[in-house]
Design a protein around this motif. Sequence first.
Motif, mmCIF file in Angstrom:
data_model
loop_
_atom_site.group_PDB
_atom_site.id
_atom_site.type_symbol
_atom_site.label_atom_id
_atom_site.label_comp_id
_atom_site.label_asym_id
_atom_site.label_seq_id
_atom_site.Cartn_x
_atom_site.Cartn_y
_atom_site.Cartn_z
ATOM 1 N N VAL A 39 -11.995 -7.917 19.434
ATOM 2 C CA VAL A 39 -13.330 -8.467 19.190
ATOM 3 C C VAL A 39 -13.431 -8.908 17.735
ATOM 4 C CG1 VAL A 39 -14.468 -7.081 20.968
ATOM 5 C CG2 VAL A 39 -14.296 -6.198 18.643
ATOM 6 N N THR A 40 -14.343 -9.844 17.491
ATOM 7 C CA THR A 40 -14.646 -10.253 16.129
ATOM 8 C C THR A 40 -15.730 -9.324 15.607
ATOM 9 O OG1 THR A 40 -14.106 -12.538 16.649
ATOM 10 C CG2 THR A 40 -15.413 -12.160 14.660
ATOM 11 N N THR A 41 -15.548 -8.890 14.375
ATOM 12 C CA THR A 41 -16.471 -7.910 13.793
ATOM 13 C C THR A 41 -17.468 -8.581 12.858
ATOM 14 O OG1 THR A 41 -15.062 -7.510 11.888
ATOM 15 C CG2 THR A 41 -14.630 -6.191 13.867
ATOM 16 N N GLY A 42 -18.416 -7.791 12.407
ATOM 17 C CA GLY A 42 -19.426 -8.277 11.482
ATOM 18 C C GLY A 42 -18.860 -8.748 10.164
ATOM 19 N N CYS A 43 -17.707 -8.237 9.778
ATOM 20 C CA CYS A 43 -17.071 -8.657 8.526
ATOM 21 C C CYS A 43 -16.112 -9.815 8.738
ATOM 22 C CB CYS A 43 -16.358 -7.481 7.854
ATOM 23 S SG CYS A 43 -14.924 -6.865 8.748
ATOM 24 N N GLY A 44 -15.966 -10.268 9.990
ATOM 25 C CA GLY A 44 -15.172 -11.449 10.278
ATOM 26 C C GLY A 44 -13.736 -11.211 10.690
ATOM 27 N N VAL A 45 -13.287 -9.986 10.756
ATOM 28 C CA VAL A 45 -11.915 -9.730 11.199
ATOM 29 C C VAL A 45 -11.905 -9.470 12.703
ATOM 30 C CG1 VAL A 45 -11.208 -8.822 8.942
ATOM 31 C CG2 VAL A 45 -11.958 -7.251 10.719
ATOM 32 N N ARG A 46 -10.732 -9.582 13.298
ATOM 33 C CA ARG A 46 -10.571 -9.249 14.714
ATOM 34 C C ARG A 46 -9.836 -7.926 14.789
ATOM 35 N NH1 ARG A 46 -11.768 -12.288 18.798
ATOM 36 N NH2 ARG A 46 -9.947 -11.857 20.055
ATOM 37 N N VAL A 47 -10.419 -7.016 15.533
ATOM 38 C CA VAL A 47 -9.823 -5.688 15.678
ATOM 39 C C VAL A 47 -9.867 -5.284 17.142
ATOM 40 C CG1 VAL A 47 -10.501 -4.946 13.353
ATOM 41 C CG2 VAL A 47 -11.986 -4.425 15.285
ATOM 42 N N ALA A 48 -9.148 -4.236 17.469
ATOM 43 C CA ALA A 48 -9.213 -3.674 18.818
ATOM 44 C C ALA A 48 -10.632 -3.176 19.067
ATOM 45 C CB ALA A 48 -8.223 -2.523 18.949
ATOM 46 N N TYR A 49 -11.131 -3.405 20.285
ATOM 47 C CA TYR A 49 -12.478 -2.967 20.641
ATOM 48 C C TYR A 49 -12.658 -1.474 20.343
ATOM 49 C CZ TYR A 49 -16.619 -1.958 23.394
ATOM 50 O OH TYR A 49 -17.860 -1.549 23.782
ATOM 51 N N ALA A 50 -11.609 -0.701 20.511
ATOM 52 C CA ALA A 50 -11.677 0.744 20.268
ATOM 53 C C ALA A 50 -11.957 1.079 18.807
ATOM 54 C CB ALA A 50 -10.370 1.410 20.710
ATOM 55 N N MET A 51 -11.779 0.117 17.907
ATOM 56 C CA MET A 51 -12.027 0.344 16.481
ATOM 57 C C MET A 51 -13.420 -0.128 16.067
ATOM 58 S SD MET A 51 -9.494 1.969 15.335
ATOM 59 C CE MET A 51 -9.703 1.877 13.569
ATOM 60 N N THR A 52 -14.328 -0.242 17.051
ATOM 61 C CA THR A 52 -15.720 -0.622 16.766
ATOM 62 C C THR A 52 -16.659 0.440 17.304
ATOM 63 O OG1 THR A 52 -16.052 -1.846 18.831
ATOM 64 C CG2 THR A 52 -15.144 -3.078 16.960
ATOM 65 N N SER A 53 -17.860 0.443 16.762
ATOM 66 C CA SER A 53 -18.887 1.357 17.245
ATOM 67 C C SER A 53 -20.259 0.763 16.949
ATOM 68 C CB SER A 53 -18.770 2.718 16.541
ATOM 69 O OG SER A 53 -19.818 3.577 16.963
ATOM 70 N N PRO A 54 -21.229 0.960 17.858
ATOM 71 C CA PRO A 54 -22.597 0.531 17.578
ATOM 72 C C PRO A 54 -23.390 1.610 16.830
ATOM 73 C CG PRO A 54 -22.447 1.278 19.835
ATOM 74 C CD PRO A 54 -21.051 1.373 19.247
ATOM 75 N N ARG A 55 -22.764 2.762 16.587
ATOM 76 C CA ARG A 55 -23.455 3.900 15.970
ATOM 77 C C ARG A 55 -23.291 3.882 14.455
ATOM 78 N NH1 ARG A 55 -21.744 9.267 18.785
ATOM 79 N NH2 ARG A 55 -22.857 9.938 16.920
ATOM 80 N N PRO A 56 -24.399 3.904 13.705
ATOM 81 C CA PRO A 56 -24.328 3.860 12.245
ATOM 82 C C PRO A 56 -23.499 4.986 11.638
ATOM 83 C CG PRO A 56 -26.601 3.626 12.981
ATOM 84 C CD PRO A 56 -25.771 3.944 14.195
ATOM 85 N N ASP A 57 -23.509 6.163 12.243
ATOM 86 C CA ASP A 57 -22.773 7.294 11.678
ATOM 87 C C ASP A 57 -21.265 7.169 11.857
ATOM 88 O OD1 ASP A 57 -23.257 7.663 14.462
ATOM 89 O OD2 ASP A 57 -22.806 9.792 14.282
ATOM 90 N N LYS A 58 -20.817 6.199 12.646
ATOM 91 C CA LYS A 58 -19.384 6.027 12.893
ATOM 92 C C LYS A 58 -18.777 4.846 12.131
ATOM 93 C CE LYS A 58 -19.195 9.334 15.939
ATOM 94 N NZ LYS A 58 -18.680 10.605 15.544
ATOM 95 N N VAL A 59 -19.580 3.850 11.779
ATOM 96 C CA VAL A 59 -19.073 2.626 11.157
ATOM 97 C C VAL A 59 -18.760 2.888 9.686
ATOM 98 C CG1 VAL A 59 -19.588 0.220 10.589
ATOM 99 C CG2 VAL A 59 -20.323 1.174 12.778
ATOM 100 N N THR A 60 -17.499 2.638 9.289
ATOM 101 C CA THR A 60 -17.069 2.895 7.914
ATOM 102 C C THR A 60 -16.852 1.624 7.109
ATOM 103 O OG1 THR A 60 -14.754 3.013 8.595
ATOM 104 C CG2 THR A 60 -15.991 5.094 8.521
#
Length: 114
Positions: A39-60
């Motif tokens: 998936v494309t992330t908010g910062c513009g990189v593409r990463v594995a979906y497993a490396m994303t989270s909608p939870r604020p406490d998980k996003v680094t």
Amino acid sequence: MGGSDPHIHVESKVGHDDAAVRNVPASTFGPVGDLPSLVTTGCGVRVAYAMTSPRPDKVTCLACREHARREHLRVAAWVERLGGMPGSTVDPVQAKQAADRHRELAEKFGEAEG
């Protein structure tokens, strides 16, 4: 996409592709397609979906946190406008509750990681 990125990101389409959103059509129409592997992330990189989270406490990833904060504020404003439109299926009370939830999430994404 490098395999050395240790950060947890947020998808660029904040709130569109998470499990809660996917459950609505699934409960209505049956099984939905598989989640994408990249998936494309908010910062513009593409990463594995497993490396994303909608939870604020998980996003680094700080850039993803800022992206999610802006998107939740944008959605909050949109939902409030929707609730005030004549003929809307969302009444003003429901719209305010949803907007408040998005503003709360925006605030959490805006908090610095500790």
